[in-house]
Design a protein around this motif. Sequence first.
Motif, PDB file in Angstrom:
ATOM      1  N   ALA A  76       0.835  -1.199   0.000  1.00  0.00           N
ATOM      2  CA  ALA A  76       0.000   0.000   0.000  1.00  0.00           C
ATOM      3  C   ALA A  76       0.875   1.256   0.000  1.00  0.00           C
ATOM      4  CB  ALA A  76      -0.922  -0.012   1.212  1.00  0.00           C
ATOM      5  N   TYR A  77       0.215   2.409  -0.201  1.00  0.00           N
ATOM      6  CA  TYR A  77       0.965   3.643  -0.461  1.00  0.00           C
ATOM      7  C   TYR A  77       0.836   4.691   0.635  1.00  0.00           C
ATOM      8  CZ  TYR A  77       0.214   1.356  -4.930  1.00  0.00           C
ATOM      9  OH  TYR A  77       0.128   0.415  -5.921  1.00  0.00           O
ATOM     10  N   VAL A  78       0.022   4.455   1.658  1.00  0.00           N
ATOM     11  CA  VAL A  78      -0.210   5.489   2.665  1.00  0.00           C
ATOM     12  C   VAL A  78       0.877   5.468   3.730  1.00  0.00           C
ATOM     13  CG1 VAL A  78      -1.789   6.298   4.455  1.00  0.00           C
ATOM     14  CG2 VAL A  78      -2.688   5.598   2.251  1.00  0.00           C
ATOM     15  N   ALA A  79       1.083   4.361   4.394  1.00  0.00           N
ATOM     16  CA  ALA A  79       2.160   4.242   5.376  1.00  0.00           C
ATOM     17  C   ALA A  79       3.499   4.095   4.637  1.00  0.00           C
ATOM     18  CB  ALA A  79       1.884   3.046   6.281  1.00  0.00           C
ATOM     19  N   PRO A  80       4.625   4.098   5.355  1.00  0.00           N
ATOM     20  CA  PRO A  80       5.935   4.030   4.689  1.00  0.00           C
ATOM     21  C   PRO A  80       6.204   2.664   4.073  1.00  0.00           C
ATOM     22  CG  PRO A  80       6.144   4.719   7.002  1.00  0.00           C
ATOM     23  CD  PRO A  80       4.750   4.206   6.823  1.00  0.00           C
ATOM     24  N   ASP A  81       7.264   2.601   3.293  1.00  0.00           N
ATOM     25  CA  ASP A  81       7.862   1.305   2.996  1.00  0.00           C
ATOM     26  C   ASP A  81       8.724   0.978   4.207  1.00  0.00           C
ATOM     27  OD1 ASP A  81       8.694  -0.773   0.687  1.00  0.00           O
ATOM     28  OD2 ASP A  81      10.415  -0.284   1.959  1.00  0.00           O
ATOM     29  N   TRP A  82       8.343  -0.064   4.939  1.00  0.00           N
ATOM     30  CA  TRP A  82       8.977  -0.326   6.227  1.00  0.00           C
ATOM     31  C   TRP A  82      10.459  -0.663   6.091  1.00  0.00           C
ATOM     32  CZ3 TRP A  82       5.891   1.716   9.465  1.00  0.00           C
ATOM     33  CH2 TRP A  82       4.508   1.625   9.307  1.00  0.00           C
TER      34      TRP A  82
END
Length: 754
Positions: A76-82
């Motif tokens: 998904a695009y809302v939270a960061p790329d962990w």
Amino acid sequence: MNYRKYWITFTGVMVISFAVLGYYGRELYRQAPPIPTRVVLSDQTVLFTGQDISDGQNVWQSMGGQEVGSVWGHGAYVAPDWSADWLHRESTWLLEYWATNDHGKAYASLHKEVQASLRQRLKTELRTNTYDSQTGDLLVSTQRAEAIRVVGTHYTKLFGDDASLDELRDAYAIPPNSIKTSDRKEKLNAFFFWTSWVCSTNRPGKDITYTNNWPAENLIDNRPTSAILVWSVVSVVVLLAGIGALSWYFAVIRGRDEAPHDVPHANPMLDLSPTPSMRATLKYFWIVTALMLVQIGLGAITAHYGVEGSGFYGIPLAEWLPYAVTRTWHSQLGIFWIATAWLGTGLFMAPAVSGHEPKFQRLGVNVLWVCLVVIVVGSMAGEWLGVQQRLGFVSNFWFGHQGYEYVDLGRFWQIFLLIGLFLWLALMLRAMWPAIRRPNENRSLLGLFLVASAAIAMFYGAGLMWGRQTNLAIAEYWRWWVVHLWVEGFFEVFATVVIAFLFTRMGLLRVSTATAAALFSTTIFLGGGIIGTFHHLYFTGTPTAVLALGATFSALEVVPLVLIGMEAYEGLRLSRVRPWVSAYKWPMYFFVAVSFWNLVGAGLFGFLINPPIALYYMQGLNTTAVHAHTALFGVYGMLGIGLMLFCLKGIAVRQVWRTRVLSFAFWSINIGLALMVLISVLPVGLMQTWASVEYGMWYARSAEFLQTDLVSTLRWLRVIGDTIFAAGIVALAWFVLGLVTGWSIEKEAKSITK
């Protein structure tokens, strides 16, 4: 007409392509990033165990996995790329620690020469591979262990309820206490550390990381490799060469004399007498319409969470339906309703093609429908329970949320769906068998229809090839077999053949012409598409050869799309060739829309992110969402709607439709989809690309960047396109409902026979 050469070429492409896919799949198993037995200090103090990392992967999956931010750019695009976020936080902490301890100043206050020396120290610290394959231990320094602890504390607070991170949680659309226990939070940290370690550590004996230096991170010199640059150039050259070759081929074919085809003056479909099983498919299209409405509603909520992460216009909706759930359902329902439309079309077409209604066929169609409803409802309930952390690791894997985008449903539901697909295949075979046995000109087209139907049933089985704690790199390999080969590959082959059958049944095309075109286009598409699966795997722990093959062959996928304008023109021409064809105008217009979005969504926006150098900076940004929406809905969704309308027309062929609402639906859906992309998602994606190139992936996905005034305004502008699009979907549902109630039907007509 002899189709032997077509079949030999088709078979050769399939055998060679899957041999290559299988060979490098084996290489991936051999060279996948290792999961260490222990992560230890020099004094043997254990920070994490391999079991902690694997359990942490299960925690990540249970909270939504790729539906909450992303890992290695997928999700998904809302939270960061962990993985990128952890890497940057760990790097900046180490730089600040060394700057303060060694020089008594903050890192930003140091001279550039000193900063450069610290960055070199950081690069040596993070990129040196300290994994011992003999013992299975991964050795980290004392300073790095402290960095891991600090970053882990940040994530523990983020997934808990620490009030100081309320604003950041809202920006990420993550509810407080997403992870309920401290043990689960610690295991999640272990998994996030491992995904970051894979991105920052060189492969043994090489100067590139396991992820081919992805993500872009200047602090440790994570920059595009020479292979990324070279194979990007090669992909463009291959694309141009392929376009030239195909254009030449079409010029030669078009130059051959062919006797004109005399389209019937009367509607041949009037002779079609729907069988009981064909009529039973009507309920499939009711479900398609219902799921479409629910999906669009969930899409609106999901998009809104990007600007109001904890609610929906002030309503605290996230308490019951958090972003992870709404996005999961939105993505999954898209697959479900499109697949249901195509399965219903197959069940409708099989008796229509053969003229044979097997015994108990209607019962089989009804049983399959019940199974599909149970799978949809059951899998959605399990995913909600998983995200709410109400299931253990094992029960979540089987009945809850697997965390892998597009195949989120639990393993039990996967197996149930696979059984349903084989039931569908059996129903298709028994209805088609008399036609297959008859030697006639339809036989090759029927054979391709059978191959495509069998592939739809079999290739979903790739989703069973990973286990609960399979290495993420290997799980991603098999996941893309499902997403790319099943959804983007053989469903398209199936649709091509079904449309060919429809047009030949209507007398609009010769059987020989349709068969040759279907075999040729299928061979060309799969010739690039099967090995082209690798373009999804550039940066997921795969060897460099995968990058080279993915870049080259995925460019070939785009080649047939550049000539799609001819297909669109042919569709428009056929819709006007006889007065009676106007009864099928809007189903055929949806097929024309498929051609348009194939060119724009799959071709233009697909190739925008396709070369390795482009995807290096764009993977996991809204540019990917541009391609996903315009290709998935624009191509497969429009195709599903078109097929549904054709079948609804076939069930009651003598009815005259009131098409004003259908006209509104068609134009609203297409205009809304275009506006959604052009005035919101694409501009945000391009701005993120600039940020990724300039500062790194971590910044392009950060709350700091995505919450700026300009980006927020662009995200709000999506409401315009979304509203127009949703109005079109509602109008389509109103029209379908009107076929039952009567308000979409003008009169019984015998006049449309000329």
